[in-house]
Design a protein around this motif. Structure first.
Motif, PDB file in Angstrom:
ATOM      1  N   THR A  90       0.819  -1.211   0.000  1.00 27.21           N
ATOM      2  CA  THR A  90       0.000   0.000   0.000  1.00 27.21           C
ATOM      3  C   THR A  90       0.854   1.262   0.000  1.00 27.21           C
ATOM      4  O   THR A  90       0.531   2.244  -0.685  1.00 27.21           O
ATOM      5  CB  THR A  90      -0.924   0.009   1.235  1.00 27.21           C
ATOM      6  N   GLU A  91       1.926   1.252   0.760  1.00 25.00           N
ATOM      7  CA  GLU A  91       2.768   2.451   0.822  1.00 25.00           C
ATOM      8  C   GLU A  91       3.319   2.805  -0.558  1.00 25.00           C
ATOM      9  O   GLU A  91       3.430   3.983  -0.904  1.00 25.00           O
ATOM     10  CB  GLU A  91       3.911   2.237   1.814  1.00 25.00           C
ATOM     11  N   LYS A  92       3.630   1.771  -1.347  1.00 22.02           N
ATOM     12  CA  LYS A  92       4.107   2.028  -2.707  1.00 22.02           C
ATOM     13  C   LYS A  92       3.010   2.685  -3.538  1.00 22.02           C
ATOM     14  O   LYS A  92       3.259   3.634  -4.297  1.00 22.02           O
ATOM     15  CB  LYS A  92       4.558   0.722  -3.353  1.00 22.02           C
ATOM     16  N   LYS A  93       1.786   2.186  -3.392  1.00 23.43           N
ATOM     17  CA  LYS A  93       0.672   2.795  -4.109  1.00 23.43           C
ATOM     18  C   LYS A  93       0.450   4.239  -3.664  1.00 23.43           C
ATOM     19  O   LYS A  93       0.152   5.113  -4.482  1.00 23.43           O
ATOM     20  CB  LYS A  93      -0.614   1.991  -3.863  1.00 23.43           C
ATOM     21  N   MET A  94       0.578   4.463  -2.361  1.00 27.93           N
ATOM     22  CA  MET A  94       0.386   5.812  -1.832  1.00 27.93           C
ATOM     23  C   MET A  94       1.442   6.763  -2.395  1.00 27.93           C
ATOM     24  O   MET A  94       1.156   7.920  -2.724  1.00 27.93           O
ATOM     25  CB  MET A  94       0.423   5.764  -0.301  1.00 27.93           C
ATOM     26  N   LEU A  99       0.521   7.517  -5.972  1.00 29.51           N
ATOM     27  CA  LEU A  99      -0.581   8.472  -6.034  1.00 29.51           C
ATOM     28  C   LEU A  99      -0.094   9.895  -5.814  1.00 29.51           C
ATOM     29  O   LEU A  99      -0.555  10.839  -6.461  1.00 29.51           O
ATOM     30  CB  LEU A  99      -1.647   8.120  -4.992  1.00 29.51           C
ATOM     31  N   GLN A 100       0.839  10.059  -4.895  1.00 30.33           N
ATOM     32  CA  GLN A 100       1.393  11.390  -4.646  1.00 30.33           C
ATOM     33  C   GLN A 100       2.038  11.974  -5.902  1.00 30.33           C
ATOM     34  O   GLN A 100       1.848  13.144  -6.236  1.00 30.33           O
ATOM     35  CB  GLN A 100       2.430  11.326  -3.525  1.00 30.33           C
ATOM     36  N   SER A 101       2.801  11.118  -6.579  1.00 31.76           N
ATOM     37  CA  SER A 101       3.564  11.621  -7.732  1.00 31.76           C
ATOM     38  C   SER A 101       2.712  11.805  -8.977  1.00 31.76           C
ATOM     39  O   SER A 101       3.000  12.661  -9.818  1.00 31.76           O
ATOM     40  CB  SER A 101       4.719  10.661  -8.042  1.00 31.76           C
ATOM     41  N   THR A 102       1.640  11.005  -9.113  1.00 29.84           N
ATOM     42  CA  THR A 102       0.849  11.075 -10.348  1.00 29.84           C
ATOM     43  C   THR A 102      -0.392  11.948 -10.238  1.00 29.84           C
ATOM     44  O   THR A 102      -0.854  12.498 -11.234  1.00 29.84           O
ATOM     45  CB  THR A 102       0.411   9.661 -10.767  1.00 29.84           C
ATOM     46  N   ILE A 110      -0.941  13.181   3.415  1.00 30.21           N
ATOM     47  CA  ILE A 110      -2.125  13.104   4.269  1.00 30.21           C
ATOM     48  C   ILE A 110      -3.336  12.693   3.442  1.00 30.21           C
ATOM     49  O   ILE A 110      -4.168  11.891   3.885  1.00 30.21           O
ATOM     50  CB  ILE A 110      -2.383  14.454   4.954  1.00 30.21           C
ATOM     51  N   GLU A 111      -3.446  13.192   2.227  1.00 31.99           N
ATOM     52  CA  GLU A 111      -4.614  12.915   1.394  1.00 31.99           C
ATOM     53  C   GLU A 111      -4.673  11.467   0.921  1.00 31.99           C
ATOM     54  O   GLU A 111      -5.746  10.975   0.586  1.00 31.99           O
ATOM     55  CB  GLU A 111      -4.620  13.858   0.183  1.00 31.99           C
ATOM     56  N   VAL A 112      -3.551  10.783   0.861  1.00 27.66           N
ATOM     57  CA  VAL A 112      -3.564   9.388   0.407  1.00 27.66           C
ATOM     58  C   VAL A 112      -3.658   8.392   1.564  1.00 27.66           C
ATOM     59  O   VAL A 112      -3.581   7.187   1.344  1.00 27.66           O
ATOM     60  CB  VAL A 112      -2.306   9.071  -0.438  1.00 27.66           C
ATOM     61  N   ALA A 166      -7.132   6.749  -7.638  1.00 26.87           N
ATOM     62  CA  ALA A 166      -7.121   8.205  -7.450  1.00 26.87           C
ATOM     63  C   ALA A 166      -8.464   8.819  -7.793  1.00 26.87           C
ATOM     64  O   ALA A 166      -8.920   9.762  -7.136  1.00 26.87           O
ATOM     65  CB  ALA A 166      -6.009   8.829  -8.294  1.00 26.87           C
ATOM     66  N   THR A 167      -9.127   8.291  -8.827  1.00 23.23           N
ATOM     67  CA  THR A 167     -10.411   8.852  -9.251  1.00 23.23           C
ATOM     68  C   THR A 167     -11.581   8.326  -8.435  1.00 23.23           C
ATOM     69  O   THR A 167     -12.684   8.863  -8.523  1.00 23.23           O
ATOM     70  CB  THR A 167     -10.650   8.525 -10.742  1.00 23.23           C
ATOM     71  N   ARG A 168     -11.352   7.267  -7.665  1.00 21.06           N
ATOM     72  CA  ARG A 168     -12.437   6.665  -6.891  1.00 21.06           C
ATOM     73  C   ARG A 168     -12.171   6.760  -5.386  1.00 21.06           C
ATOM     74  O   ARG A 168     -12.588   5.900  -4.611  1.00 21.06           O
ATOM     75  CB  ARG A 168     -12.613   5.198  -7.315  1.00 21.06           C
ATOM     76  N   LYS A 169     -11.495   7.810  -4.996  1.00 25.36           N
ATOM     77  CA  LYS A 169     -11.148   8.012  -3.582  1.00 25.36           C
ATOM     78  C   LYS A 169     -12.398   8.074  -2.709  1.00 25.36           C
ATOM     79  O   LYS A 169     -12.466   7.438  -1.652  1.00 25.36           O
ATOM     80  CB  LYS A 169     -10.333   9.299  -3.426  1.00 25.36           C
ATOM     81  N   VAL A 170     -13.405   8.831  -3.155  1.00 31.30           N
ATOM     82  CA  VAL A 170     -14.621   8.984  -2.349  1.00 31.30           C
ATOM     83  C   VAL A 170     -15.309   7.640  -2.158  1.00 31.30           C
ATOM     84  O   VAL A 170     -15.766   7.308  -1.060  1.00 31.30           O
ATOM     85  CB  VAL A 170     -15.574  10.002  -3.008  1.00 31.30           C
TER      86      VAL A 170
END
Length: 514
Positions: A394-398, A401-404, A410-412, A474-478
């Motif tokens: 998960t940390e890798k995905k987070m 997400l930050q970079s892309t 905090i948001e991820v 990223a697009t389905r965060k909510v």
């Protein structure tokens, strides 16, 4: 029938990102190498029905409680702290029992604890000394060297310093003794107190001695328990739980190290299943799970003695080795009634095989029922392991997400929150099947199974979302946040209903709780 309908999920889609986790807060740092995610109690400190109050104690806290108890008893009895420590160790830190016994017969209490009072009545701490004694010979090593240093406590059983040190070191380091290190003299029952041990032990041995004292303090108290996590030095204090309450409550506690476990039995958190049923289930799984599938597929029971039989040849004429009963492998009927038509069995509905087939059907049904619950229990156990491995990625995905997507760290965090809730729900679901296996069938069971089904569906939906590619996440965060909150809510509702049922005595079991 369940507490929340499917429409309730839609309610989670109406708020903003900030209010989706108002029901319960999370700290991702708590989710380390623990077995699951730690439930954080609400800010208003109002406990839910499935929660119990507890306190996490460090080594320093334990030592402070020891010293406070020693000071209190010493003030009442008028004895030195050294003697009081020895007395409390002898009575397993039970102050009430010690005071009661001491009031009735102080001399007997002191003698049984291995204490000899000095001329001042034992008010002051004893000061021991190491000294040479002219013409002395050690009874252990038979050394009589001039100027040899010796040591003795109040009994005056004197030995050379080297032998005494070796004796104390062996007791502490090899035998793990701290409660009752007696004088090596024979016969002698006096006990070495802290001052004597301090004088005889080096720093390593003395540190070990105090570690053992800390352990005895926790082990001797009913409402204290060491955290069972590897290398954890915290203890948990839970005053509101006793052994007699464990059939009506599952006292899950959360250590500061992140490990969640049951205060009653010490096993990892097994809500909503009570301790006695968890132990029965684990034993049954260890005994039966490896062979149950094979037995179901490859054997049948003798219709007379119900012994399990494996077919070892092509012939359908079976003879039980246990009771010698002859029967047909196909229809379970008596072989004598088949005549010479063994190769074309048409006796399935004959009366001779009805009872045998009924008994076998019951036996198979019992095995099938066990396999139903075991397979689902094992599936969630495996899924939880996979979800935990997923968290490690998960940390890798987070980071991606930050970079892309331009999100901040905090948001991820919603991904870490989702992973933590996912694993916690998996663990709860796993033990719902152990609990359901022993439940008697009634209306309460149907409600429990509805809640179980709703939680399972919510978990599967969240698990599917969590495995989406990074860009889609990223697009389905909510949606991920909504599903996370919904899963957590479903888990709370299931545990709340089960806990209330335990407290009210609503659950009926197919097995005795002995």
């Amino acid at each position: 029938m369940s507490d929340v309908s499917d429409d309730d999920y839609d309610d989670f889609e109406q708020g903003s990102d900030d209010d989706r986790f108002d029901d319960e807060s999370y700290d991702v740092s708590d989710y380390g190498d623990n077995d699951g995610f730690e439930d954080v109690q609400p800010e208003n400190n109002k406990l839910r029905p499935y929660e119990v109050p507890f306190e996490v104690l460090s080594i320093q806290d334990i030592q402070q409680r020891q010293n406070a108890q020693i000071d209190q008893v010493a003030g009442i009895l008028g004895l030195s702290k050294q003697h009081v420590t020895t007395l409390l160790l002898h009575y397993k830190w039970n102050s009430d029992k010690l005071l009661e016994k001491y009031t009735d017969d102080p001399e007997r209490v002191l003698g049984s604890a291995g204490i000899h009072l000095s001329e001042n009545g034992g008010i002051d701490d004893i000061m021991y000394e190491i000294k040479p004694v002219p013409g002395f010979m050690c009874d252990i090593c038979c050394d009589d060297s001039d100027g040899m240093e010796t040591f003795a406590i109040e009994c005056e059983h004197r030995f050379c310093l080297s032998c005494y040190k070796q004796y104390v070191s062996q007791k502490i380091m090899d035998e793990g003794e701290s409660r009752n290190i007696q004088c090596p003299g024979t016969p002698c029952s006096l006990v070495l107190n802290d001052s004597a041990v301090r004088l005889l032990a080096d720093d390593t041995v003395y540190a070990r001695y105090h570690t053992l004292l800390d352990r005895t303090f926790v082990l001797d108290h009913e409402h204290l328990r060491w955290c069972p996590a590897p290398n954890c030095e915290y203890a948990i204090k839970c005053d509101d739980v006793s052994m007699k309450d464990l059939n009506s409550i599952v006292p899950t506690v959360h250590c500061a190290c992140g490990h969640s476990f049951c205060f009653g039995c010490g096993l990892p958190d097994h809500q909503p299943c009570i301790c006695v049923l968890v132990k029965k289930w684990i034993k049954k799984c260890e005994d039966d799970s490896e062979t149950a599938n094979w037995i179901s597929a490859n054997t049948k029971e003798c219709p007379k003695c119900m012994a399990t039989i494996e077919k070892n040849g092509g012939c359908n004429h079976m003879t039980c080795r246990k009771c010698k009963h002859e029967f047909c492998w196909i229809c379970i009927g008596q072989w004598a009634e088949h005549g010479t038509s063994w190769y074309n069995c048409s006796r399935y509905d004959e009366k001779s095989g009805v009872e045998a087939r009924t008994n076998q059907a019951k036996s198979r049904a019992s095995l099938d029922r066990y396999l139903h619950y075991y397979n689902r229990y094992a599936n969630h156990e495996q899924s939880a392991r996979l979800d935990k491995e997923l968290y490690l990625r998960t940390e890798k995905k987070m980071t991606q997400l930050q970079s892309t997507s331009g999100m901040s760290w905090i948001e991820v965090q919603y991904l870490a929150q989702a992973s933590a809730v996912l694993q916690e729900c998996r663990r709860t679901l796993k033990f719902t099947y152990a609990f359901a296996f022993y439940l008697a069938r009634n209306n309460e069971t149907h409600i429990f199974e509805d809640n179980q089904k709703d939680l399972e569906m919510a978990v599967e939906h969240l698990s599917e979302l969590f495995e989406l590619p990074t860009q889609e996440l990223a697009t389905r965060k909510v949606e991920v946040m909504d599903r996370t909150a919904y899963c957590n809510k479903r888990r709370q509702l299931l545990l709340t209903d089960t806990a209330k049922g335990l407290q009210e005595g609503r659950w009926k079991y197919q097995s005795d709780l002995d």
